[in-house]
Design an enzyme around this catalytic site. Structure first.
Site, PDB file in Angstrom:
ATOM      1  N   LYS A 285      24.728  37.874  27.959  1.00  0.00           N
ATOM      2  CA  LYS A 285      24.584  38.171  29.391  1.00  0.00           C
ATOM      3  C   LYS A 285      23.514  39.241  29.620  1.00  0.00           C
ATOM      4  O   LYS A 285      22.676  39.122  30.508  1.00  0.00           O
ATOM      5  CB  LYS A 285      25.934  38.646  29.965  1.00  0.00           C
ATOM      6  CG  LYS A 285      26.945  37.508  30.089  1.00  0.00           C
ATOM      7  CD  LYS A 285      28.352  38.001  30.404  1.00  0.00           C
ATOM      8  CE  LYS A 285      29.316  36.815  30.375  1.00  0.00           C
ATOM      9  NZ  LYS A 285      30.725  37.198  30.568  1.00  0.00           N
TER      10      LYS A 285
ATOM     11  N   GLN B 289      34.289  42.510  30.966  1.00  0.00           N
ATOM     12  CA  GLN B 289      34.461  41.378  30.061  1.00  0.00           C
ATOM     13  C   GLN B 289      35.946  41.233  29.705  1.00  0.00           C
ATOM     14  O   GLN B 289      36.582  42.174  29.234  1.00  0.00           O
ATOM     15  CB  GLN B 289      33.619  41.591  28.788  1.00  0.00           C
ATOM     16  CG  GLN B 289      33.633  40.425  27.829  1.00  0.00           C
ATOM     17  CD  GLN B 289      32.992  39.151  28.410  1.00  0.00           C
ATOM     18  OE1 GLN B 289      31.977  39.194  29.095  1.00  0.00           O
ATOM     19  NE2 GLN B 289      33.611  38.006  28.146  1.00  0.00           N
TER      20      GLN B 289
ATOM     21  N   ASP C 177      31.620  38.565  39.091  1.00  0.00           N
ATOM     22  CA  ASP C 177      32.368  37.494  38.418  1.00  0.00           C
ATOM     23  C   ASP C 177      33.206  36.700  39.425  1.00  0.00           C
ATOM     24  O   ASP C 177      33.732  35.635  39.098  1.00  0.00           O
ATOM     25  CB  ASP C 177      33.313  38.101  37.362  1.00  0.00           C
ATOM     26  CG  ASP C 177      32.864  37.794  35.944  1.00  0.00           C
ATOM     27  OD1 ASP C 177      32.023  36.890  35.768  1.00  0.00           O
ATOM     28  OD2 ASP C 177      33.360  38.461  35.014  1.00  0.00           O
TER      29      ASP C 177
END
Ligand code: NDP
Length: 298
Positions: free
Chosen positions: A54, A98, A121
């Site tokens: 990422k 994460q 997200d």
């Protein structure tokens, strides 16, 4: 008939190039580059490798990205304090935590703590709610990437029967809501572990999305001839011929299904690259939206 391959890598590269151009326009207009902070707790190898990918992609797109790597034994309180700091920082546009987090930390508490306007997200309940009622918000990257893939491949969703196998908050449910959205206009069926006659339902799908986490779950007899088959699954299966001892496979029996389907995504190289590309898109959007809000408030 052999299905047309949906090349996620190539489509993701096109999305990333668009984001890069968008970032260039943004900075040329005098703004700081969009800033993404990725919070990684502990040293889980798969999480660390996702985060690296990422950050690399973000840097290539001109996004100011940084990993905040925290020890596995950090307390929930300290993590929440960091989130608060990032929420209030005027120089941070997007925050990604994460997952999964270590067992002593409640994932959902951390997600609830995020500023919904920095939640790139799209996991915060406010963003989940906005998606359900059709308001603008951040959409989880994997299902958003699937819609982008279908659009860029010229696959019609309007009036199509979309069958989603899996009902997780990060893939299955937002996928179903995206299919249902005005403008996408699919007829949607969601299946899960208690669904009866799953094969029969799957066979009715014009677009079949498999987000289960079980290798080769979707067999050729579950695919309608000509359907678009989207394989979200990432599963490790033992493979002694590989140096690392395993290979990655999806939830679909690719070799058999490709003979029946009209379009199909491979694993790897299908949905996975789209997830990262959409994260970059969300980060650029976050910077633009924050600027709009600040301009309105001023
Ligand atoms: P979850 O484990 O959260 O959800 C799996 C879903 O599959 C559940 O809804 C479950 O049903 C359903 N399921 C499990 N077994 C069956 C069965 N026998 N019949 C029907 N349904 C079943 O997984 P995620 O949604 O997080 O991920 C799914 C897969 O996608 C994983 O392989 C994951 O690694 C991958 N993934 C890939 C991404 C990418 O970027 N390509 C991103 C995110 C995930 P129930 O709710 O009833 O338990």
């Amino acid at each position: 008939m052999s299905a047309q391959l949906i090349d996620g890598k190539a489509i993701a590269a096109a999305v990333r190039a668009d984001v890069r151009a968008g970032v260039e326009d943004w900075t040329q207009a005098g703004h700081a580059p969009p800033a993404l902070r990725v919070v990684l707790v502990g040293d889980h190898p798969a999480s660390a490798s996702y985060v690296r990918a990422k950050i690399r992609a973000a840097s290539e797109a001109g996004v100011d990205s940084e990993t905040i790597h925290l020890p596995a034994d950090i307390s929930e309180l300290d993590l929440l304090a960091l989130i608060d700091e990032l929420n209030t920082s005027p120089t941070v546009d997007g925050i990604l935590v994460q997952l999964p987090l270590p067992d002593h930390i409640d994932d959902s508490k951390v997600i609830h703590a995020l500023d919904p306007d920095k939640d790139v997200d799209g996991f915060h309940p406010e963003n989940a709610g906005r998606l359900v009622i059709g308001e603008a918000g951040f959409v989880p990257c994997t299902p958003a990437g699937i819609i982008e893939m279908l659009e860029r491949s010229g696959i019609e969703t309007s009036g199509a029967h979309a069958v989603v196998i899996g009902r997780s908050n990060i893939v299955g449910k937002p996928m179903a809501n995206l299919f249902l959205k005005r403008g996408t206009d699919a007829t949607v069926t969601v299946c899960h572990s208690r669904t009866k006659n799953l094969a029969e339902i799957a066979r009715q799908a014009d677009i079949l999305v498999a987000a289960i986490g079980r290798p080769h779950f979707v067999t050729a007899d579950m695919v309608k001839p000509g359907a678009a088959v989207i394989d979200v699954g990432i599963n490790r299966v033992e493979d002694a011929s590989r140096e690392r001892g395993y290979r990655l496979v999806g939830d679909v029996d690719f070799e058999a299904a490709k003979e029946i389907a009209g379009w199909i995504t491979p694993v790897p190289g299908g949905v996975g690259p789209m997830t990262i590309a959409m994260l970059l898109k969300n980060t650029l959007d976050a910077a633009r939206r924050r600027h709009e809000h600040t301009a309105v408030e001023a």
